[in-house]
Design a protein around this motif. Structure first.
Motif, short mmCIF file in Angstrom:
data_model
loop_
_atom_site.label_atom_id
_atom_site.label_comp_id
_atom_site.label_asym_id
_atom_site.label_seq_id
_atom_site.Cartn_x
_atom_site.Cartn_y
_atom_site.Cartn_z
N ASN A 183 50.13 9.28 58.12
CA ASN A 183 49.12 9.83 57.21
C ASN A 183 49.71 10.67 56.10
N LYS A 184 51.07 10.88 56.13
CA LYS A 184 51.75 11.56 55.03
C LYS A 184 52.42 10.57 54.08
N ASN A 185 52.10 9.28 54.25
CA ASN A 185 52.69 8.20 53.44
C ASN A 185 54.19 8.06 53.66
N GLN A 186 54.68 8.49 54.83
CA GLN A 186 56.08 8.32 55.19
C GLN A 186 56.25 7.00 55.95
N LEU A 187 57.29 6.25 55.59
CA LEU A 187 57.58 5.02 56.31
C LEU A 187 58.05 5.37 57.72
N ILE A 188 57.36 4.86 58.74
CA ILE A 188 57.71 5.20 60.12
C ILE A 188 58.19 3.99 60.90
N LYS A 189 57.90 2.77 60.40
CA LYS A 189 58.33 1.60 61.17
C LYS A 189 58.37 0.35 60.31
N ILE A 190 59.39 -0.47 60.53
CA ILE A 190 59.48 -1.82 59.98
C ILE A 190 59.62 -2.76 61.16
N ILE A 191 58.75 -3.74 61.23
CA ILE A 191 58.78 -4.65 62.38
C ILE A 191 58.63 -6.08 61.89
N ASP A 192 59.33 -7.01 62.54
CA ASP A 192 59.19 -8.40 62.13
C ASP A 192 57.93 -8.99 62.74
N SER A 193 57.53 -10.15 62.23
CA SER A 193 56.23 -10.72 62.56
C SER A 193 56.12 -11.14 64.02
N VAL A 194 57.24 -11.38 64.70
CA VAL A 194 57.18 -11.77 66.11
C VAL A 194 57.50 -10.60 67.04
N GLY A 195 57.78 -9.44 66.46
CA GLY A 195 57.95 -8.24 67.26
C GLY A 195 59.28 -8.09 67.97
N GLN A 196 60.28 -8.85 67.59
CA GLN A 196 61.58 -8.76 68.25
C GLN A 196 62.48 -7.70 67.64
N ASP A 197 62.55 -7.65 66.32
CA ASP A 197 63.41 -6.70 65.62
C ASP A 197 62.55 -5.62 64.97
N SER A 198 63.03 -4.39 64.99
CA SER A 198 62.25 -3.30 64.40
C SER A 198 63.17 -2.17 63.99
N THR A 199 62.67 -1.35 63.07
CA THR A 199 63.36 -0.13 62.67
C THR A 199 62.35 1.00 62.66
N THR A 200 62.66 2.11 63.33
CA THR A 200 61.78 3.27 63.34
C THR A 200 62.47 4.44 62.65
N PHE A 201 61.67 5.34 62.03
CA PHE A 201 62.19 6.44 61.23
C PHE A 201 61.61 7.76 61.72
N LYS A 202 62.44 8.83 61.65
CA LYS A 202 62.00 10.17 62.00
C LYS A 202 62.29 11.13 60.84
N TYR A 203 61.45 12.17 60.71
CA TYR A 203 61.53 13.09 59.57
C TYR A 203 61.52 14.54 60.03
N GLU A 204 62.08 15.39 59.16
CA GLU A 204 61.98 16.83 59.38
C GLU A 204 60.60 17.29 58.92
N THR A 205 60.27 18.56 59.23
CA THR A 205 58.98 19.10 58.80
C THR A 205 58.88 19.18 57.28
N ASN A 206 60.05 19.27 56.60
CA ASN A 206 60.03 19.32 55.13
C ASN A 206 59.91 17.93 54.50
N GLY A 207 59.82 16.90 55.35
CA GLY A 207 59.60 15.54 54.83
C GLY A 207 60.86 14.72 54.65
N LYS A 208 62.04 15.33 54.84
CA LYS A 208 63.28 14.58 54.66
C LYS A 208 63.58 13.71 55.89
N LEU A 209 64.08 12.53 55.63
CA LEU A 209 64.44 11.60 56.69
C LEU A 209 65.64 12.14 57.46
N THR A 210 65.55 12.14 58.79
CA THR A 210 66.65 12.65 59.62
C THR A 210 67.37 11.55 60.37
#
Length: 221
Positions: free
Chosen positions: A49-76
């Motif tokens: 809901n903060k417009n931060q990218l949190i996940k990229i997943i392929d259409s069959v659900g095998q490969d994925s990338t997840t993202f985490k952020y600090e409270t200031n919004g920077k990617l960690t």
């Protein structure tokens, strides 16, 4: 697009400019394979809901990338799953760097670091990885010598890569040229130049050099 007529990938954005879907097509190096071109992978992009990218997943659900952020919004950190492999990336700032690691149990078997300039453009990409050694076995079948090659996963060989990128910008701040010096697999050297062209509205038109890429855009009414 690897040529003006050769479709390689379609990336869709929402009205605010966020990626929401990408469709990648199989490589085509000649007329024959172009006719048999097919969809290779579809990726879907998810945001919080903060417009931060949190996940990229392929259409069959095998490969994925997840993202985490600090409270200031920077990617960690991020974690990329490719089949049975998992790559973990940590991000640091001032200067902006990212380090990607893959482990086999507790042993690091892949580690690459990216150094950036202007908080975006890569200026160096270096690190190491381990690969199983290629070995040969010679035996005899019906009196005829036969050589079989195989990868020995119990005997790993370390390879180092170091790619240095010198970027040049115009007075508008646009990247117009990159000189690349790449040392890979310990001692192999590859040197090449990339040049960047833009449309009048500032959008990227082409990247020419090692593997040329061309870009076209469609817009909502």
């Amino acid at each position: 697009m690897t040529s003006p007529k050769d479709l390689s990938e379609i990336i869709e954005f929402d009205r605010t400019g966020k990626r929401i879907r990408s469709t990648k097509y199989s490589a085509s190096y000649n007329r024959k394979t172009r006719k048999r071109k097919r969809i290779e992978k579809i990726k879907l992009f998810r945001y919080n809901n903060k417009n931060q990218l949190i996940k990229i997943i392929d259409s069959v659900g095998q490969d994925s990338t997840t993202f985490k952020y600090e409270t200031n919004g920077k990617l960690t950190s991020s974690r990329k799953n490719l089949g049975s492999f998992a790559y973990e990336t940590s991000y640091s700032y001032q200067p902006y760097e990212s380090k990607t690691t893959r482990r086999n149990d507790s042993i690091v078997i892949y580690q690459k670091t990216k150094e950036h300039e202007k908080d975006f453009y890569i200026k160096r990409f270096y690190g190491y990885y381990f690969e199983p050694k290629l070995k040969k076995v010679v035996d005899t079948i019906n009196g005829i010598p036969n050589t079989t090659a195989y990868k020995d996963y119990s005997d790993l060989e370390k390879f180092k890569d170091d790619k240095t990128i010198t970027n040049f910008f115009n007075n508008k701040g646009q990247l117009i040229k990159s000189d690349i010096n790449s040392v890979f697999m310990n001692d192999r050297i590859n040197e090449y130049e990339l040049t960047y062209k833009y449309y009048e509205n500032g959008l990227l038109n082409s990247i020419r050099g090692y593997v040329p890429r061309y870009f076209k855009y469609e817009f909502w009414e």
